[in-house]
Design an enzyme around this catalytic site. Structure first.
Site, short mmCIF file in Angstrom:
data_model
loop_
_atom_site.label_atom_id
_atom_site.label_comp_id
_atom_site.label_asym_id
_atom_site.label_seq_id
_atom_site.Cartn_x
_atom_site.Cartn_y
_atom_site.Cartn_z
N SER A 144 0.83 -1.21 0.00
CA SER A 144 0.00 0.00 0.00
C SER A 144 0.86 1.25 0.00
CB SER A 144 -0.93 0.00 1.21
OG SER A 144 -0.22 -0.27 2.38
N HIS A 165 -3.16 -3.61 -6.14
CA HIS A 165 -3.50 -3.12 -4.81
C HIS A 165 -4.98 -3.29 -4.54
CE1 HIS A 165 -3.76 0.31 -1.71
NE2 HIS A 165 -3.39 -0.79 -1.12
N GLU A 177 -6.33 -1.38 -7.82
CA GLU A 177 -5.39 -0.48 -8.48
C GLU A 177 -4.32 -1.33 -9.15
OE1 GLU A 177 -5.61 3.58 -5.80
OE2 GLU A 177 -4.34 1.98 -5.05
N ASN A 215 -5.00 5.62 -1.55
CA ASN A 215 -4.34 5.99 -0.29
C ASN A 215 -3.76 7.39 -0.31
OD1 ASN A 215 -4.97 3.71 1.12
ND2 ASN A 215 -3.05 2.65 0.71
N1 3HC Z 1 -16.80 -10.88 3.72
C1 3HC Z 1 -18.01 -11.13 3.21
N2 3HC Z 1 -19.05 -10.31 3.35
C2 3HC Z 1 -18.87 -9.20 4.05
C3 3HC Z 1 -17.63 -8.84 4.64
C4 3HC Z 1 -16.57 -9.75 4.44
N3 3HC Z 1 -15.34 -9.55 4.96
N4 3HC Z 1 -17.76 -7.66 5.27
C5 3HC Z 1 -19.02 -7.26 5.08
N5 3HC Z 1 -19.69 -8.18 4.34
C6 3HC Z 1 -21.08 -8.10 3.87
C7 3HC Z 1 -21.94 -9.08 4.62
O1 3HC Z 1 -22.96 -9.51 3.79
C8 3HC Z 1 -22.47 -8.19 5.73
O2 3HC Z 1 -23.64 -8.70 6.28
P1 3HC Z 1 -23.53 -9.68 7.59
O3 3HC Z 1 -22.86 -8.87 8.67
O4 3HC Z 1 -24.94 -10.02 7.88
O5 3HC Z 1 -22.70 -10.87 7.21
C9 3HC Z 1 -22.71 -6.88 5.00
O6 3HC Z 1 -21.60 -6.79 4.09
C10 3HC Z 1 -22.77 -5.67 5.89
O7 3HC Z 1 -21.61 -5.60 6.69
P2 3HC Z 1 -21.56 -4.81 8.04
O8 3HC Z 1 -22.89 -4.93 8.72
O9 3HC Z 1 -20.35 -5.28 8.79
O10 3HC Z 1 -21.31 -3.28 7.77
P3 3HC Z 1 -21.46 -2.30 6.52
O11 3HC Z 1 -22.79 -2.37 5.90
O12 3HC Z 1 -20.97 -0.99 6.99
O13 3HC Z 1 -20.41 -2.80 5.43
C11 3HC Z 1 -18.16 -2.38 4.76
C12 3HC Z 1 -19.10 -3.05 5.76
C13 3HC Z 1 -18.32 -3.03 3.39
C14 3HC Z 1 -16.76 -2.65 5.30
C15 3HC Z 1 -18.47 -0.84 4.64
O14 3HC Z 1 -18.56 -0.28 5.92
C16 3HC Z 1 -17.41 -0.10 3.86
O15 3HC Z 1 -17.42 -0.10 2.64
N6 3HC Z 1 -16.49 0.58 4.58
C17 3HC Z 1 -15.37 1.32 3.98
C18 3HC Z 1 -14.25 0.36 3.75
C19 3HC Z 1 -13.09 1.04 3.07
O16 3HC Z 1 -13.04 2.23 2.83
N7 3HC Z 1 -12.06 0.20 2.76
C20 3HC Z 1 -10.83 0.69 2.18
C21 3HC Z 1 -9.80 0.89 3.24
S1 3HC Z 1 -8.26 1.44 2.59
C22 3HC Z 1 -7.45 0.03 2.17
O17 3HC Z 1 -7.90 -1.07 2.36
C23 3HC Z 1 -6.12 0.21 1.51
C24 3HC Z 1 -4.99 -0.29 2.35
O18 3HC Z 1 -3.81 -0.17 1.59
C25 3HC Z 1 -4.80 0.48 3.63
#
Ligand code: 3HC
Length: 309
Positions: A144, A165, A177, A215
């Site tokens: 990252s 990425h 990415e 990022n």
């Molecule tokens: N696997 C499978 N399904 C998943 C899952 C996973 N790991 N996480 C969430 N889900 C699905 C499930 O169906 C879940 O329902 P369930 O809890 O009944 O199983 C549903 O999504 C809803 O999940 P949550 O109730 O936990 O919460 P949200 O509706 O808020 O969704 C999220 C979770 C998708 C993580 C959402 O909050 C989101 O998009 N958040 C932002 C994440 C983001 O910005 N990521 C990028 C970070 S930066 C990065 O990664 C780069 C690195 O280099 C640092």
């Protein structure tokens, strides 16, 4: 610094240059990212081997994939639990594990690394694998924050080396990415684009610059949220609510920092501020430094900006 120079423009739809089909994939690193990538690759019919140094990590990776697949199945096969179970079994048939990286890469089309963010460790890994992997095999890093060109420099396959990425949680986040260095061949780049699409993701073409696209925008944004809070201009709860309801973000910046890991955020920031010390976007935060020094890395340790059960 090579990071800031030698940019070349890539086309997302070059049809002139061939691209090799990637079928066998070796993921080095069975942590959350590695397991997530292995999962989406296996779901889309690729044969995946996850490599890590210990069996205990690999057992955890497999459990993590199965747990995530169960969540997917709960929605996708809501009315047909048996079909859901069969789906999981079929996906898991595509996944194997190994603690022997050299053996695992012998018949692979793509080696994708998702290990610790340490340049020397990544270089040593790829330099070793370069000697044993087939000629055609593409190497890619999920780093990252480190320059892909610097990691690739430890190998003799600069034209078959790029960046892929992914974002956390990998099964949910639709973006990949795709990063090409000045030496990445167009055929390699096209193969990485096609592979990302085969996973059901949307690829974007990135240059080998700090933070690529996401990022580079996300980390300064999250840091400014911490500084705003440090200045006493808003509680973390209010800032999170504001960005969710006012900007439509799924998580507020403090929730996201805890989710990504405060250690990861600090590691990225430290690397950038070392490269560009005067840049206010990369300025240190006392609050972040203190939490990291106390081992409060966010969700994974049970406490970061918030506490978790
Ligand atoms: N696997 C499978 N399904 C998943 C899952 C996973 N790991 N996480 C969430 N889900 C699905 C499930 O169906 C879940 O329902 P369930 O809890 O009944 O199983 C549903 O999504 C809803 O999940 P949550 O109730 O936990 O919460 P949200 O509706 O808020 O969704 C999220 C979770 C998708 C993580 C959402 O909050 C989101 O998009 N958040 C932002 C994440 C983001 O910005 N990521 C990028 C970070 S930066 C990065 O990664 C780069 C690195 O280099 C640092």
């Amino acid at each position: 610094m090579a990071f800031f120079t030698h940019h070349i423009t890539r086309s997302l739809s070059s049809s002139v240059v061939r691209n090799a089909v990637i079928k066998n994939v070796t993921i080095i690193g069975g942590g959350q990212m590695g397991a997530g990538i292995a999962q989406v690759a296996a779901v889309s019919g690729h044969l995946v081997t996850i490599v890590d140094t210990s069996d205990s990590v690999l057992i955890k990776s497999i459990k993590g994939i199965e747990g995530s697949l169960k969540r997917v199945v709960k929605k996708k096969f809501a009315d047909k639990p048996e079909a859901g179970q069969e789906f999981i079994q079929n996906v898991m048939k595509n996944v194997s594990t190994s603690t022997d990286a050299a053996a695992a890469v012998k018949k692979t089309d793509l080696v994708l690394e998702a290990i610790v963010e340490n340049l020397k460790i990544k270089q040593d890994l790829f330099s070793g694998l370069d000697k044993v992997a087939p000629e055609h095999t593409i190497f890619a890093s999920n780093t990252s924050s480190l320059p892909i060109g610097d990691i690739a420099s430890s190998t003799n396959r600069l034209d078959r080396f790029g960046g892929l990425h992914f974002f956390n949680p990998v099964p949910m986040m639709k973006l990949v990415e795709v990063i090409g260095t000045s030496a990445t061949g167009q055929e390699t780049f096209n193969s990485l684009l096609s592979f990302s699409k085969a996973l059901g993701k949307t690829p974007v073409s990135c240059k080998d610059t700090p933070g690529f696209i996401v990022n580079r925008l996300l980390v300064p944004y999250m840091m400014e949220a911490i500084r705003l809070h440090e200045r006493g201009h808003g509680s973390k709860e209010d800032i999170d609510i504001a960005m969710k309801l006012g900007a439509g973000y799924p998580m507020g910046p403090f929730e996201l920092l805890d989710y990504v890991g405060l250690d990861t955020a600090k590691f990225i920031l430290d690397g950038w501020s070392a490269m560009d010390p005067g840049n206010p976007l990369f300025a240190q935060s006392e609050m972040l430094n203190k939490l990291v020094a106390e081992g409060k890395y966010g969700k994974k340790t049970g406490e970061g900006f918030y506490k978790y059960n």
